[in-house]
Write a protein that holds these residues in place. Structure first.
Motif, PDB file in Angstrom:
ATOM      1  N   THR A  21      47.328  40.983  58.220  1.00 16.15           N
ATOM      2  CA  THR A  21      46.557  42.198  58.466  1.00 16.15           C
ATOM      3  C   THR A  21      47.134  43.353  57.662  1.00 16.15           C
ATOM      4  O   THR A  21      48.331  43.630  57.731  1.00 16.15           O
ATOM      5  N   ASN A  60      47.069  47.482  56.744  1.00 10.55           N
ATOM      6  CA  ASN A  60      46.680  48.787  57.287  1.00 10.55           C
ATOM      7  C   ASN A  60      45.693  49.410  56.312  1.00 10.55           C
ATOM      8  O   ASN A  60      46.069  49.986  55.280  1.00 10.55           O
ATOM      9  N   THR A 103      43.961  51.923  56.352  1.00 13.32           N
ATOM     10  CA  THR A 103      43.895  53.387  56.247  1.00 13.32           C
ATOM     11  C   THR A 103      44.887  53.924  55.220  1.00 13.32           C
ATOM     12  O   THR A 103      44.909  55.133  54.964  1.00 13.32           O
ATOM     13  N   LYS A 104      45.699  53.052  54.630  1.00 14.80           N
ATOM     14  CA  LYS A 104      46.750  53.480  53.713  1.00 14.80           C
ATOM     15  C   LYS A 104      46.571  52.838  52.348  1.00 14.80           C
ATOM     16  O   LYS A 104      46.140  51.688  52.241  1.00 14.80           O
ATOM     17  N   HIS A 147      53.053  49.866  67.386  1.00 16.69           N
ATOM     18  CA  HIS A 147      52.627  50.234  66.029  1.00 16.69           C
ATOM     19  C   HIS A 147      51.176  49.835  65.768  1.00 16.69           C
ATOM     20  O   HIS A 147      50.481  50.498  64.993  1.00 16.69           O
ATOM     21  N   LYS A 148      50.728  48.750  66.413  1.00 11.36           N
ATOM     22  CA  LYS A 148      49.314  48.401  66.316  1.00 11.36           C
ATOM     23  C   LYS A 148      48.453  49.501  66.940  1.00 11.36           C
ATOM     24  O   LYS A 148      47.394  49.847  66.423  1.00 11.36           O
ATOM     25  N   GLY A 167      48.827  52.726  64.684  1.00 12.62           N
ATOM     26  CA  GLY A 167      48.453  52.554  63.278  1.00 12.62           C
ATOM     27  C   GLY A 167      49.571  52.811  62.302  1.00 12.62           C
ATOM     28  O   GLY A 167      49.317  52.991  61.101  1.00 12.62           O
ATOM     29  N   GLU A 168      50.807  52.792  62.768  1.00  7.26           N
ATOM     30  CA  GLU A 168      51.951  53.051  61.892  1.00  7.26           C
ATOM     31  C   GLU A 168      52.572  51.731  61.436  1.00  7.26           C
ATOM     32  O   GLU A 168      53.559  51.256  61.990  1.00  7.26           O
ATOM     33  N   ASP A 224      52.441  48.767  57.734  1.00  4.59           N
ATOM     34  CA  ASP A 224      51.881  48.399  56.431  1.00  4.59           C
ATOM     35  C   ASP A 224      51.208  47.037  56.510  1.00  4.59           C
ATOM     36  O   ASP A 224      50.019  46.905  56.231  1.00  4.59           O
ATOM     37  N   GLY A 283      43.601  46.253  61.875  1.00  9.37           N
ATOM     38  CA  GLY A 283      43.645  46.729  60.500  1.00  9.37           C
ATOM     39  C   GLY A 283      42.806  47.964  60.241  1.00  9.37           C
ATOM     40  O   GLY A 283      42.921  48.588  59.194  1.00  9.37           O
ATOM     41  N   ARG A 284      41.938  48.321  61.176  1.00 11.66           N
ATOM     42  CA  ARG A 284      41.057  49.492  61.066  1.00 11.66           C
ATOM     43  C   ARG A 284      39.984  49.316  59.985  1.00 11.66           C
ATOM     44  O   ARG A 284      39.776  50.153  59.125  1.00 11.66           O
TER      45      ARG A 284
END
Length: 561
Positions: free
Chosen positions: A294, A296, A298-299, A433-434, A437-438, A440, A476-477
């Motif tokens: 997965t 992230n 958003t990054k 962190h899930k 959202g913090e 990678d 993963g958003r």
């Protein structure tokens, strides 16, 4: 005019997804729960399985299946139907058939001749009572019947004669699989307990195949019910549940014959167990879903599909399978479907193709170069604006298979010129962190169940993004309105062909957008002996997994001579 659809078994049933539950028309299923005792008086005197309750709460006597620490939640209270997680066949249980009378009206026919373990008759009113109890006490609504999760909420549940009718406020086809798993309670007992979540159930009155024989805080002994509604299919006379075994102790117990089956992880089960006595020792790690990488989303650079595709190309899934599962579990299809069991859901463009993304480092590097992720003087790639980046791969401490997979992924990333490293954290820290959202990169589970909207769909639906309090599936958003529309439509669709078409659109998202990268199939483990019982699920007869133990109990027979 209503359409009557006969239930399909085998891999084709997977193509129906919610559709076997959602066709506008009547579906009559077979009336039994499967094979089982031969009926000639032969029995299985005793089987021993691991305890269902965690060791740190052993000693608590509470058979309420709504409790997080239920002493047993399998063998007393039964569901309406059982859907095999392997072939997607629906097996009638307390309900013998169901009918979508309209797109918003679901009718169950209740089995005759069933009694509660205290001798009282089981009726349609018990089902209506149980389902309405979930409305009165929302904390008990473990199936999401009265909320808007994957389909419209119910408006009413009523019983009349031998039928139960559920009226929904809108399309609710995707609720079917969870609905039929609801454990049904006796109104004459549970009608007096108040909040069912808080109820301490020390003397269960169920419709199931066993009653409590004894319990000393460590060992639970269950006794076969002679008056069970399908007692002729249950050969096991006594079921012993005891112990929370680690891999080493479980293997020793199994080898000694002190344990007849085990569902936990035994690394390299072929060498550690099966090879010791190939005639009696067996295992089957059925694919339950997929372990996925997965991002992230958003990054940067994970928000770039070109980067994600390149990464997917440069990961050695065969090595990951070998290191994480000793080669027991195959690399997973990038479609997100559990293949070959759901192969009839594949869109034409992918039918007959190998949908596992092949490992090709050179191609991955070419793709990264073309996408603008150049290598700096230190040999590591930068972002497209020249900024250095060093992603952290977060993995749960103690999760051996995940740690092995993470090590391979990080090594593959470094080979591609990405300065990645493993960050080991406690599982609860990873969950946090899930939620916030913090992160990678991390590993997750993608469920391979028959309701595609609730499984693959939830991984891609924007309303399934984790909140500050809850880890939902879309870690993963992935945010895409078009995908949301597909999932919403699939959640309410009642036509099998339309369901297949919509599933194909989700497959296309997986194959072209790489919201996650599938790595290897995650197992539903079953390790067992055949000296006392035969008829266990296997690769040759994949009728269920350890999620369907009630059904398995009707299929076990004494060993053949």
């Amino acid at each position: 005019m209503k359409r009557r659809t006969l239930l399909t078994t085998g891999p084709l049933a997977a193509a129906l997804v919610a559709g076997t539950a959602a066709c506008s028309g009547k579906i009559q299923t077979n009336q039994g729960g499967g094979g089982g005792a031969s009926g000639d008086g032969t029995t299985i005197p005793q089987l021993t399985f691991p305890s269902e309750v965690a060791e740190n709460v052993a000693g608590i006597k509470n058979f309420n299946p709504l409790s997080p620490n239920a002493t047993s939640r399998t063998y007393f209270y039964e569901p309406l139907m059982i859907r095999s997680s392997m072939n997607c066949e629906i097996v009638p249980w307390l309900a013998t058939e169901f009918e979508w009378a309209s797109e918003t009206t679901l009718i169950f026919t209740v089995r005759d001749g069933v009694t509660w373990s205290d001798g009282e008759p089981f009726t349609a009113e018990d089902i209506a009572f149980t389902l309405n109890l979930k409305k009165e006490f929302p904390g008990a609504d473990d199936i999401g019947l009265w909320n808007e999760t994957f389909g419209a909420p119910a408006e009413s549940v009523t019983a009349e004669g031998s039928t139960v009718t559920i009226e929904f406020s809108g399309l609710a086809a995707a609720k079917f699989d969870s609905l039929i798993t609801a454990k049904i309670f006796p109104q004459h007992v549970w009608g007096e307990v108040g909040d069912p979540v808080e109820y301490v159930d020390e003397e269960p009155v169920g419709t199931g195949p066993f009653t409590v024989g004894s319990y000393n805080g460590r060992q639970l002994v269950l006794a076969r019910r002679e008056d069970y509604w399908q007692a002729d299919k249950v050969a096991v006379q006594e079921l012993v549940l005891e112990g929370n075994y680690d891999a080493t102790n479980a293997a020793l117990k199994l080898a000694a014959g002190d344990l007849d089956a085990y569902w936990g992880e035994i690394p390299n089960p072929e060498q550690a167990f099966a090879s010791k006595d190939p005639e009696l020792n067996h295992f089957w790690y059925a694919p339950a879903g997929s372990t996925v990488l997965t991002f992230n989303l958003t990054k940067a650079p994970f928000d770039d599909v070109a980067f994600r595709e390149a990464i997917s190309q440069g990961i050695d899934k065969d090595e990951i399978s070998a290191k994480s599962t000793y080669g027991v579990m195959a690399p997973a299809s990038q479609t997100g479907l559990k293949l070959p069991y759901a192969e009839n859901l594949l869109p034409e463009a992918y039918a007959g193709q190998d949908t596992v993304i092949p490992f090709d480092t050179a191609k991955a590097e070419e793709m990264l170069d073309a996408a603008g992720y150049a290598k700096g003087a230190d040999g590591f790639r930068t972002l497209t604006d020249g900024t250095a980046f060093a992603p952290k791969f977060m993995v749960q401490a103690g999760w051996i298979d995940y740690q092995a997979a993470a090590d391979v992924v990080v090594r593959n990333l470094q080979t591609m010129g990405i300065n990645a490293s493993v960050q080991t954290s406690p599982p609860e820290a990873v969950d946090q962190h899930k939620k916030d959202g913090e992160f990678d990169l991390l590993l997750e589970y993608l469920h391979g169940g028959c309701e595609v909207a609730r499984n693959l769909g939830s991984k891609l639906s924007s309303d399934q993004v984790p909140t500050a309090d809850t880890v939902f599936a879309n870690v993963g958003r992935w945010i895409d309105p078009e995908t949301d529309e597909i999932v919403a439509e699939l959640s309410g669709e009642t036509d099998p062909e339309a369901q297949k078409e919509l599933t194909g659109k989700l497959v296309e998202v997986m194959m072209t957008q790489f919201p996650v990268t599938t790595l290897f199939y995650a197992p539903a483990r079953m390790i067992y002996r055949t000296d006392k019982a035969e008829g266990w699920p296997s690769e040759e007869d994949p009728y269920g997994t350890n999620s369907e133990m009630l059904m398995i109990m009707t299929r076990l027979v004494p060993p053949s001579a």
